[in-house]
Write a protein that holds these residues in place. Sequence first.
Motif, short mmCIF file in Angstrom:
data_model
loop_
_atom_site.label_atom_id
_atom_site.label_comp_id
_atom_site.label_asym_id
_atom_site.label_seq_id
_atom_site.Cartn_x
_atom_site.Cartn_y
_atom_site.Cartn_z
N ALA A 167 0.83 -1.21 0.00
CA ALA A 167 0.00 0.00 0.00
C ALA A 167 0.87 1.25 0.00
O ALA A 167 0.59 2.21 -0.72
CB ALA A 167 -0.93 -0.01 1.21
N SER A 169 3.92 1.64 -1.18
CA SER A 169 4.55 1.86 -2.47
C SER A 169 3.54 2.32 -3.50
O SER A 169 3.88 3.01 -4.46
CB SER A 169 5.22 0.58 -2.97
N ALA A 170 2.27 1.93 -3.28
CA ALA A 170 1.24 2.32 -4.25
C ALA A 170 0.83 3.77 -4.08
O ALA A 170 0.33 4.38 -5.02
CB ALA A 170 0.02 1.41 -4.11
N LEU A 171 1.07 4.32 -2.89
CA LEU A 171 0.59 5.69 -2.62
C LEU A 171 1.14 6.74 -3.60
O LEU A 171 0.36 7.52 -4.14
CB LEU A 171 0.93 6.08 -1.18
N LEU A 173 2.23 6.42 -6.59
CA LEU A 173 1.62 6.19 -7.90
C LEU A 173 0.19 6.69 -7.91
O LEU A 173 -0.25 7.35 -8.85
CB LEU A 173 1.64 4.69 -8.22
N ALA A 174 -0.52 6.36 -6.82
CA ALA A 174 -1.92 6.77 -6.74
C ALA A 174 -2.02 8.29 -6.75
O ALA A 174 -2.89 8.86 -7.42
CB ALA A 174 -2.56 6.20 -5.48
N LEU A 177 -1.47 9.54 -10.28
CA LEU A 177 -2.67 9.26 -11.08
C LEU A 177 -3.79 10.22 -10.71
O LEU A 177 -4.51 10.74 -11.57
CB LEU A 177 -3.13 7.82 -10.85
N PHE A 178 -3.92 10.46 -9.41
CA PHE A 178 -5.01 11.32 -8.94
C PHE A 178 -4.85 12.72 -9.54
O PHE A 178 -5.81 13.32 -10.01
CB PHE A 178 -4.98 11.40 -7.42
N PHE A 181 -4.39 12.04 -13.95
CA PHE A 181 -5.29 11.25 -14.79
C PHE A 181 -6.34 12.19 -15.38
O PHE A 181 -6.97 12.94 -14.65
CB PHE A 181 -5.97 10.16 -13.96
N PHE B 64 -12.33 8.21 -6.87
CA PHE B 64 -11.14 8.33 -7.72
C PHE B 64 -9.92 7.88 -6.95
O PHE B 64 -9.11 7.09 -7.45
CB PHE B 64 -10.94 9.79 -8.15
N ALA B 65 -9.78 8.39 -5.72
CA ALA B 65 -8.61 8.05 -4.92
C ALA B 65 -8.51 6.54 -4.75
O ALA B 65 -7.44 5.95 -4.91
CB ALA B 65 -8.68 8.75 -3.57
N PHE B 68 -7.47 4.77 -8.01
CA PHE B 68 -6.06 4.97 -8.34
C PHE B 68 -5.17 4.22 -7.36
O PHE B 68 -4.11 3.71 -7.74
CB PHE B 68 -5.72 6.46 -8.34
N LEU B 69 -5.60 4.15 -6.10
CA LEU B 69 -4.81 3.40 -5.12
C LEU B 69 -4.80 1.92 -5.50
O LEU B 69 -3.75 1.25 -5.45
CB LEU B 69 -5.40 3.60 -3.73
N LEU B 70 -5.96 1.41 -5.92
CA LEU B 70 -6.01 0.00 -6.32
C LEU B 70 -5.15 -0.22 -7.56
O LEU B 70 -4.46 -1.24 -7.68
CB LEU B 70 -7.46 -0.41 -6.59
N ALA B 71 -5.17 0.74 -8.49
CA ALA B 71 -4.33 0.61 -9.68
C ALA B 71 -2.85 0.61 -9.27
O ALA B 71 -2.06 -0.20 -9.77
CB ALA B 71 -4.61 1.75 -10.65
N GLY B 72 -2.51 1.50 -8.32
CA GLY B 72 -1.14 1.54 -7.83
C GLY B 72 -0.75 0.22 -7.18
O GLY B 72 0.35 -0.29 -7.39
N ILE B 73 -1.68 -0.34 -6.41
CA ILE B 73 -1.41 -1.63 -5.77
C ILE B 73 -1.17 -2.69 -6.84
O ILE B 73 -0.29 -3.54 -6.71
CB ILE B 73 -2.60 -2.01 -4.85
N GLY B 74 -1.91 -2.60 -7.94
CA GLY B 74 -1.70 -3.54 -9.04
C GLY B 74 -0.29 -3.44 -9.58
O GLY B 74 0.40 -4.45 -9.77
N VAL B 76 2.39 -2.20 -8.11
CA VAL B 76 3.36 -2.65 -7.10
C VAL B 76 3.39 -4.18 -7.05
O VAL B 76 4.45 -4.79 -6.96
CB VAL B 76 2.99 -2.06 -5.72
#
Lengths: 660, 324
Positions: A167, A169-171, A173-174, A177-178, A181, B64-65, B68-74, B76
Amino acid sequence: MSSAATLRTGAVYSLLGAMAALIVPHTPRLPDWLMLTVLAFLLWQSLATALRWKPLSRWLLAGMSVAATAAVVISFGPVPDREGSVVLLVLMAGLKCLELRSVRDAHVATLLGHFLIVTHFLYSQTALLAAFLALILLWLVATGVAFQDRNRTLPPVRILRTAAVIAGSALPLAALLFLLFPRVQGPLFGDAATPGRATTGLGDAMSPGDIVDLGLSDEVAFRVDFDAVGVGAHEMYWRGPVLWDFDGRTWRAGRRANPPATVRAGRRETGYRVTLEPHGRRWMFALDVPAAAPAGAVLGADLLLRAQHPIRTRTRYVVRSLLDYRVGLEESEHVLRRALRLPPDANPRTVALGTLLRTRSGDGHGVLAEVLSMFRQQPFHYTLAPPALGRDSVDEFLFDTRRGFCEHYASAFAVIMRAAGVPARIVTGYQGGEYNNVGNYLVVRQSHAHAWVEVWLPDQGWRRVDPTAAVAPGRVETGSALPWRDQDASRARDTGGWPSWIDARQVLDHLTRSWNDWVLDYSAERQRGLLRYVGLSDAGWPRLAALLAAAVAPAVAALAALRLRHRPALRADRVDRAYARFCSKLERVGCARRPHEGPYDFARRIAMTRPALSVPVDQITLAYVGLRYAHAAPVSAAGLEALVRAFAPRRVLRQSGARY
Amino acid sequence: MNWLAKLPDALAHRLGRAPVPPSANARLTRERVYILPTAAGLLSALTVLLILLASINYGLGLGFALSFLLAGIGVVTLVLTYRNLAGLHVRACDAAPVFCGTPAAFIVDLHDGSGAARHALEVRARLQGAASLADPYVDVPAHAERQCLVRVDAPARGTLTLPALRVSTTFPLGLFRAWSDLDLAARCTVYPRPEPRPPPLASAPGLAPGIARTSGDDFAGLRDYVPGDAPAHIAWTALARGSGLVTRRFQAEPAGQIWLRWHSVSPQLETEQALMRLTRWILDLATEDRAFGLDVPGCLRAPGRGRAHVHACLCALACFGRRQ
């Protein structure tokens, strides 16, 4: 496929717990039977897992799914509305939890959990809820990791850590994107109003006898950013619906529209930006009086801004208002007659008073001054808990109770004026506001709701008169509906050097506002603004996509580099390090230790091939083996290190004349 | 989702990656590791898309958040799944000989050389019909080595080579499967299947003359130890007295030597049947720990005993008529 027994029990409990945590907060919104049913499903499954019951047959589950869908269709129609969709989703999530046989089932249940998270956003999007749901998401990720740990060797702490790494590491990126995008302005289909928000705030009718609950609500009505300072508290009248028609008890806006009023602008005006919370009506508040309508709104005859559609989402608009103005100098006879109309048989005492004042003072100015001084001098009290009033509410208030708040004063004042032949109308809206020093903006809450009167004088046009100010000047100065004495008392408490609760409240409101601006209402427009700020004007779809790729690619590359890097083994202890140094010294003179060679074999080979080295090599080997494997060693670790440091095979070999 | 399972092979074929020649060990370098989403991963992607659409429709900033967080998790997870496999060292060892019909068990060593703990690695033989393991998942701690067993059916005598292996993983979230196909050089000798109920050895015609069918228990003196002598026959008491390793001799031994000869079984039986019978006799003789010699076309082994001898004889039978 694997059976239920092969699913990790702890992970099943964890999944069921996460689902329960996602479903339970819906309790106040959804029917009780649904909650009980779904929680019973979860309880059943946890018991079935604990007691190793046989899993329910797929036919039974399929039948239950069909029944659930049918129930939702019967209750909510073939195309369920939002609540129907939430009910269906909650039911499906509960049913899926009954069917946890394989890792795939668990995965599908997790995905339903993700949808359940979204259902909460349909009702509320506060930062607190977001934090709670972020924790649940982390929980779901950890559960997913637990299901994938096939050998069940990872302890829960490690699983949680893995989930946190994923989670965390995904932040970034998220976030990229936020921000980048390409945002599309909804809705794509259907009616997309934010639900759960009935009409709040001001209505288009006012009955001074009724109980007020508006005045005590702390809910934010709107927030204002001014272009420049210079609007005094006594000028902060936020114009709302104008009420014309009085039936003796209730004031109403009325259906008839008046012809547009003429406005003559003075010198002073101010520009500002309003962020209006959804209230379900069409009007948009602006300072008395707005100069022109912002895009998407019209300026009505009563100088009230009206949007084209009811305001169901947070709306932002920029307005300019005139602070010096003359309105309706050439008002038509028809309009003025409407502003004089009173119900024939109501409030006789007040009507009599008005007539008396008219004959005594002569013109409108005189009547105005008389009535204001009456409010000021006679024992009128400002209170938010007035006694209930009967049929002739104005009579009872003026002559008997003499206790009330802005609605009573405005109503009574307007009735007297009309009885005295001065055209009068009631304006509702908000007065004042609470300045937020942290974010430099003005917060107007429902507690700032106010009502005042506009009277028409031939030489001034419509003139604003606030009878409440005559009774309770503090109401206007502090801009709050709270009795001003209480307000003063709370102010007095705040004067200590410590951060007071009002500061904390300001910080909180500022955070809420930033949250609204940057998270909840981050729109295509705001995205363009951000890109303009960093120097990218007019970013269309292709450009935005390219920018997104340019930003995300290095982020992913950095992530990959970080995760794929080689990690050296934990550094060996000093004994091993010393022996490794010894070996590398020998390697430099052509005696590399072979992978299969133990220390003794190695030493024996060196003694044969390089006899000159045999003494120090034996010494070091004995020391190393003693330190490593024996209870008693000939030297200490420091001794071994010293031996290795002194060991110089190249020099020894050169002196001995050996060729290497 | 059958097509999904076939996709990796199709893709590898399309990419035309040259097969890596077999070797005893392999490192899963980056160009040898493939990765594709699983069915669960595709379903997750669909979920993210639906959440995104709902967010656009209802103007849900937090939706949206979340998407995008789920996409980021993908993304990672993609990296972590790949990392779970890349850089792993795999080594296969020759398997112990088996009899035809019983599965060969190859030991495959998985060794982490890059300092990252690896979880839930799945090792399978890609051969059709290769028996899968009850518990095919292996965890390899950082800088450590773990073994797993790959069982392969041995349907025919001779030499069985380890079929291509697929090492794969879906850890940590099951959204992606990373895999690598390995051709490891490891072999296993497959002996002929012993005949279930053979005629007794003595009845066979053409055996060397002079077999004394004694019980073989009569002690007949000591001789020097030769490697291969059964530990049970070593004179431990003599060793304790300090006279070195000597072996007790039994009366049966010098009386005559047993020769298992091809022509004694071959004329009556087909080749495979004959090999099965010889295998059975060799096993019987080995159980009784009696010396015997083998004489089959292409291989003549002097009488001897012990495990090495037995193995050599069985190997000869395994490779009978086949190029080594």
